[in-house]
Write a protein that holds these residues in place. Structure first.
Motif, PDB file in Angstrom:
ATOM      1  N   ASP A 129     -27.488 -32.154 -48.355  1.00 58.82           N
ATOM      2  CA  ASP A 129     -26.301 -31.662 -47.596  1.00 58.82           C
ATOM      3  C   ASP A 129     -25.848 -30.560 -48.540  1.00 58.82           C
ATOM      4  O   ASP A 129     -24.588 -30.548 -48.805  1.00 58.82           O
ATOM      5  N   SER A 130     -26.660 -29.536 -48.866  1.00 56.95           N
ATOM      6  CA  SER A 130     -26.407 -28.490 -49.730  1.00 56.95           C
ATOM      7  C   SER A 130     -25.050 -27.657 -49.228  1.00 56.95           C
ATOM      8  O   SER A 130     -24.144 -27.099 -50.123  1.00 56.95           O
ATOM      9  N   GLU A 131     -24.772 -27.402 -47.806  1.00 55.47           N
ATOM     10  CA  GLU A 131     -23.677 -26.850 -47.419  1.00 55.47           C
ATOM     11  C   GLU A 131     -22.496 -27.603 -46.933  1.00 55.47           C
ATOM     12  O   GLU A 131     -21.679 -27.127 -46.603  1.00 55.47           O
ATOM     13  N   LEU A 177     -17.325 -35.385 -41.431  1.00 59.86           N
ATOM     14  CA  LEU A 177     -16.803 -36.686 -41.583  1.00 59.86           C
ATOM     15  C   LEU A 177     -15.480 -36.721 -42.147  1.00 59.86           C
ATOM     16  O   LEU A 177     -14.702 -37.654 -41.738  1.00 59.86           O
ATOM     17  N   SER A 178     -15.511 -35.874 -43.200  1.00 59.47           N
ATOM     18  CA  SER A 178     -13.935 -35.791 -43.830  1.00 59.47           C
ATOM     19  C   SER A 178     -12.801 -35.248 -42.671  1.00 59.47           C
ATOM     20  O   SER A 178     -11.791 -35.697 -42.602  1.00 59.47           O
ATOM     21  N   ILE A 179     -13.300 -34.205 -41.872  1.00 59.04           N
ATOM     22  CA  ILE A 179     -12.527 -33.663 -40.929  1.00 59.04           C
ATOM     23  C   ILE A 179     -12.076 -34.919 -39.805  1.00 59.04           C
ATOM     24  O   ILE A 179     -10.981 -35.037 -39.432  1.00 59.04           O
ATOM     25  N   HIS A 180     -13.121 -35.622 -39.594  1.00 58.93           N
ATOM     26  CA  HIS A 180     -12.982 -36.634 -38.609  1.00 58.93           C
ATOM     27  C   HIS A 180     -11.970 -37.416 -39.119  1.00 58.93           C
ATOM     28  O   HIS A 180     -11.177 -37.947 -38.207  1.00 58.93           O
ATOM     29  N   TYR A 181     -12.123 -37.945 -40.124  1.00 63.04           N
ATOM     30  CA  TYR A 181     -11.369 -39.214 -40.726  1.00 63.04           C
ATOM     31  C   TYR A 181     -10.053 -38.833 -41.404  1.00 63.04           C
ATOM     32  O   TYR A 181      -9.152 -39.568 -41.600  1.00 63.04           O
ATOM     33  N   MET A 182     -10.067 -37.655 -42.187  1.00 59.04           N
ATOM     34  CA  MET A 182      -8.955 -37.083 -42.886  1.00 59.04           C
ATOM     35  C   MET A 182      -8.010 -35.924 -42.599  1.00 59.04           C
ATOM     36  O   MET A 182      -7.090 -35.677 -43.032  1.00 59.04           O
ATOM     37  N   PRO A 223     -11.375 -30.745 -44.540  1.00 61.65           N
ATOM     38  CA  PRO A 223     -12.753 -30.638 -45.329  1.00 61.65           C
ATOM     39  C   PRO A 223     -12.612 -31.387 -46.584  1.00 61.65           C
ATOM     40  O   PRO A 223     -11.476 -31.460 -47.230  1.00 61.65           O
ATOM     41  N   TYR A 224     -13.771 -31.849 -46.952  1.00 62.04           N
ATOM     42  CA  TYR A 224     -13.816 -32.533 -48.457  1.00 62.04           C
ATOM     43  C   TYR A 224     -13.509 -31.869 -49.542  1.00 62.04           C
ATOM     44  O   TYR A 224     -13.863 -30.904 -49.274  1.00 62.04           O
TER      45      TYR A 224
END
Length: 83
Positions: free
Chosen positions: A42-44, A51-56, A59-60
């Motif tokens: 998942d280089s980009e 996932l981070s946007i969905h749960y937090m 962006p990570y």
């Protein structure tokens, strides 16, 4: 997960994994026994950020360590308590 981290190395050696999801208490759960099939870099950071946007909601925050997405299929499962 971290692309070259200990979890990724272990899954490449032995592609079995388990995932337990707890209900409202420790006495209510489902456990999935799976086999890893694909290991996709998942280089980009597209998957990690999604996932981070969905749960937090954002962006990570740390894009410094290369990320890896692992796809697995469920081989068996069991429940305990009321799910």
């Amino acid at each position: 997960m971290e692309a070259e981290g200990p979890r990724a190395r272990q899954l490449r050696r032995e592609p079995r994994l388990s995932l337990s999801v707890l209900g409202d208490s420790w006495y209510s759960q489902v456990t999935l026994h799976c086999r890893a099939h694909t290991f996709t870099p998942d280089s980009e950071f597209e998957v990690l950020d999604a996932l981070s946007i969905h749960y937090m909601g954002e962006p990570y925050p740390d894009h410094g360590i290369p990320s890896l997405t692992v796809t697995a299929s469920i081989e068996r499962w069991h429940t305990f308590g009321e799910i």
